[in-house]
Design a protein around this motif. Structure first.
Motif, mmCIF file in Angstrom:
data_model
loop_
_atom_site.group_PDB
_atom_site.id
_atom_site.type_symbol
_atom_site.label_atom_id
_atom_site.label_comp_id
_atom_site.label_asym_id
_atom_site.label_seq_id
_atom_site.Cartn_x
_atom_site.Cartn_y
_atom_site.Cartn_z
ATOM 1 N N VAL A 179 27.408 -6.805 -0.751
ATOM 2 C CA VAL A 179 28.733 -7.230 -0.305
ATOM 3 C C VAL A 179 29.750 -6.210 -0.796
ATOM 4 N N MET A 180 30.970 -6.304 -0.278
ATOM 5 C CA MET A 180 32.019 -5.375 -0.676
ATOM 6 C C MET A 180 33.222 -6.146 -1.183
ATOM 7 N N GLY A 181 33.744 -5.709 -2.333
ATOM 8 C CA GLY A 181 34.969 -6.291 -2.866
ATOM 9 C C GLY A 181 34.730 -7.235 -4.036
ATOM 10 N N LEU A 182 35.289 -6.892 -5.211
ATOM 11 C CA LEU A 182 35.119 -7.739 -6.385
ATOM 12 C C LEU A 182 35.855 -9.073 -6.274
ATOM 13 N N HIS A 183 36.694 -9.242 -5.246
ATOM 14 C CA HIS A 183 37.338 -10.539 -5.033
ATOM 15 C C HIS A 183 36.303 -11.639 -4.840
ATOM 16 N N ARG A 184 35.082 -11.265 -4.458
ATOM 17 C CA ARG A 184 34.017 -12.242 -4.236
ATOM 18 C C ARG A 184 33.510 -12.854 -5.536
ATOM 19 N N VAL A 185 33.780 -12.194 -6.661
ATOM 20 C CA VAL A 185 33.305 -12.718 -7.950
ATOM 21 C C VAL A 185 34.458 -12.876 -8.947
ATOM 22 N N VAL A 186 35.694 -12.937 -8.450
ATOM 23 C CA VAL A 186 36.869 -13.119 -9.308
ATOM 24 C C VAL A 186 37.630 -14.362 -8.861
ATOM 25 N N GLU A 187 37.958 -15.215 -9.814
ATOM 26 C CA GLU A 187 38.765 -16.411 -9.564
ATOM 27 C C GLU A 187 40.074 -16.305 -10.324
ATOM 28 N N ILE A 188 41.151 -16.797 -9.715
ATOM 29 C CA ILE A 188 42.470 -16.799 -10.351
ATOM 30 C C ILE A 188 43.091 -18.173 -10.153
ATOM 31 N N SER A 189 43.478 -18.825 -11.257
ATOM 32 C CA SER A 189 44.076 -20.156 -11.168
ATOM 33 C C SER A 189 45.580 -20.037 -10.937
ATOM 34 N N GLY A 191 48.639 -11.173 -5.580
ATOM 35 C CA GLY A 191 48.024 -10.259 -4.631
ATOM 36 C C GLY A 191 46.785 -9.552 -5.133
ATOM 37 N N PHE A 192 46.272 -9.952 -6.301
ATOM 38 C CA PHE A 192 45.198 -9.171 -6.908
ATOM 39 C C PHE A 192 43.877 -9.308 -6.161
ATOM 40 N N ARG A 193 43.537 -10.492 -5.681
ATOM 41 C CA ARG A 193 42.273 -10.634 -4.962
ATOM 42 C C ARG A 193 42.291 -9.815 -3.664
ATOM 43 N N ALA A 194 43.439 -9.765 -3.016
ATOM 44 C CA ALA A 194 43.555 -8.922 -1.822
ATOM 45 C C ALA A 194 43.418 -7.447 -2.193
ATOM 46 N N PHE A 195 43.993 -7.062 -3.336
ATOM 47 C CA PHE A 195 43.852 -5.695 -3.831
ATOM 48 C C PHE A 195 42.375 -5.363 -4.068
ATOM 49 N N LEU A 196 41.638 -6.289 -4.680
ATOM 50 C CA LEU A 196 40.214 -6.071 -4.922
ATOM 51 C C LEU A 196 39.439 -5.938 -3.620
ATOM 52 N N ALA A 197 39.830 -6.723 -2.638
ATOM 53 C CA ALA A 197 39.136 -6.664 -1.351
ATOM 54 C C ALA A 197 39.257 -5.279 -0.727
ATOM 55 N N GLY A 198 40.385 -4.621 -0.974
ATOM 56 C CA GLY A 198 40.594 -3.294 -0.421
ATOM 57 C C GLY A 198 40.077 -2.163 -1.268
ATOM 58 N N ALA A 199 39.622 -2.467 -2.488
ATOM 59 C CA ALA A 199 39.185 -1.412 -3.402
ATOM 60 C C ALA A 199 37.821 -0.840 -3.034
ATOM 61 N N GLY A 200 37.032 -1.588 -2.302
ATOM 62 C CA GLY A 200 35.785 -1.041 -1.758
ATOM 63 C C GLY A 200 34.591 -1.030 -2.686
ATOM 64 N N ASP A 201 34.601 -1.818 -3.786
ATOM 65 C CA ASP A 201 33.435 -1.873 -4.663
ATOM 66 C C ASP A 201 32.288 -2.575 -3.944
ATOM 67 N N LYS A 202 31.165 -1.895 -3.793
ATOM 68 C CA LYS A 202 29.990 -2.488 -3.158
ATOM 69 C C LYS A 202 28.979 -2.879 -4.233
ATOM 70 N N PHE A 203 28.414 -4.080 -4.094
ATOM 71 C CA PHE A 203 27.486 -4.552 -5.126
ATOM 72 C C PHE A 203 26.596 -5.658 -4.570
ATOM 73 N N ARG A 204 25.566 -5.961 -5.338
ATOM 74 C CA ARG A 204 24.710 -7.117 -5.088
ATOM 75 C C ARG A 204 24.697 -7.987 -6.325
ATOM 76 N N ARG A 218 40.726 -1.989 -12.376
ATOM 77 C CA ARG A 218 41.318 -2.532 -11.154
ATOM 78 C C ARG A 218 42.656 -3.215 -11.450
ATOM 79 N N LEU A 219 42.744 -3.932 -12.547
ATOM 80 C CA LEU A 219 44.010 -4.570 -12.921
ATOM 81 C C LEU A 219 45.072 -3.528 -13.231
ATOM 82 N N LYS A 220 44.702 -2.494 -13.951
ATOM 83 C CA LYS A 220 45.655 -1.429 -14.283
ATOM 84 C C LYS A 220 46.214 -0.801 -13.013
ATOM 85 N N ASP A 221 45.354 -0.481 -12.067
ATOM 86 C CA ASP A 221 45.809 0.132 -10.822
ATOM 87 C C ASP A 221 46.698 -0.825 -10.029
#
Length: 293
Positions: A264-274, A243-256, A227-230
């Motif tokens: 839920v959808m979007g790895l932004h839910r489990v990624v933090e950026i300081s 803009g990376f968390r927004a990018f993740l939100a649009g990537a469509g990864d679905k997980f529990r 995801r970072l490479k893309d």
């Protein structure tokens, strides 16, 4: 799981890594038995790539097929995983070339796969076994803890050379066996393999694409690397994670989040950026269950 007997062969220009290996069934028609919305399409010699179930090794050559050059993660653990897979399958000599193709001795080795089907790309996702299979090819068999522990998938996780990465097609009891092997490697003293360098949950400063691709770059979960490479290759001059968390939100990864989180959808839910561009995942990969489709 469906058992298919055959051989593993990488000579001829393939680029095997730590979680993908070319396989040729003894009866090429057996590929037609593999379930999935997208069937396996073998090459003229019957060979098709098999994606190892439940694991994700560092990338030796990744491209998304749409934009950006081919990229890789730091080579040390990427190559160690790839070589460990080939060695476990009983190739006795492995020569890796600059373009990531590999020449082996012998030319091929016998083995088998255990599969529940293909992924969305038409790749057969499977447990990989070596030598003589435990049943006839073309039959479906039960896979228990003992049988799983005799696979390359389990071996790579126990050696600390791959991340556990689970999709919902793998049963909960088998996931737990693989999870335990990965946690054992991670919590060993010292940690085994890539776990000595992994910063996926601890976090690390990401300052552009070189932070994750140089041999001195950070070691992180391959799915996060992809995801970072893309993200960076979409705007090559960009070094910011703004803009990376927004990018993740649009990537469509679905997980529990295991054991019982809602889908839920979007790895932004489990990624933090300081503010100083330190990126981290809030959960380790073994706590996530990705959903196909």
């Amino acid at each position: 799981m469906l058992l298919i007997r055959g051989s593993f062969r990488v000579n001829g220009g393939t680029k095997p890594d730590g979680d993908t290996i070319p396989f040729i069934p003894d009866d090429v028609a057996d590929w037609r038995l593999v379930p999935g919305c997208t069937g396996v399409l073998p090459k003229a010699d019957g060979r098709a790539s098999v994606r190892l179930e439940g694991i994700d090794a560092l990338e030796t050559h990744y491209t998304n097929g749409s934009y950006g050059p081919e990229r890789r993660q730091p080579r040390k653990f990427a190559h160690e995983a790839a070589d460990a897979l080939l060695t476990w399958l009983r190739f006795t000599s492995i020569e890796r070339h600059d373009d990531e193709t590999v020449t082996t001795v012998p030319d091929k080795v016998p083995g088998y796969i255990l599969t529940s089907g293909t992924d969305m790309f038409g790749r057969c996702v499977a447990l990989v076994g070596r030598g003589v299979p435990p049943a006839y090819s073309g039959y479906r068999i039960d896979v228990d803890k003992e049988r799983l522990e005799r696979t390359a998938n389990h071996h790579l996780l126990k050696s600390g050379l791959a991340y556990p990465t689970f999709y919902d097609g793998l049963s909960a009891d088998l996931r737990e066996v693989l999870r335990a092997a990965a946690v054992e490697a991670k919590e060993a003293t010292p940690p085994k393999g890539l776990w000595a360098k992994d910063v996926t949950v601890e976090g690390a400063e990401i300052d552009g694409i070189s932070s994750i691709t140089d041999d001195t770059g950070v070691v992180i979960l391959p799915k996060l690397f992809r995801r970072l490479k893309d993200y960076f290759d979409a705007a090559p001059e960009n070094r910011s994670l703004m803009g990376f968390r927004a990018f993740l939100a649009g990537a469509g990864d679905k997980f529990r989040i295991l054991p019982d989180g809602e889908e839920v959808m979007g790895l932004h839910r489990v990624v933090e950026i300081s503010q100083d561009q330190v990126l981290r995942m809030t959960h380790p990969s073994e706590d996530l269950l990705f959903v196909n489709g």
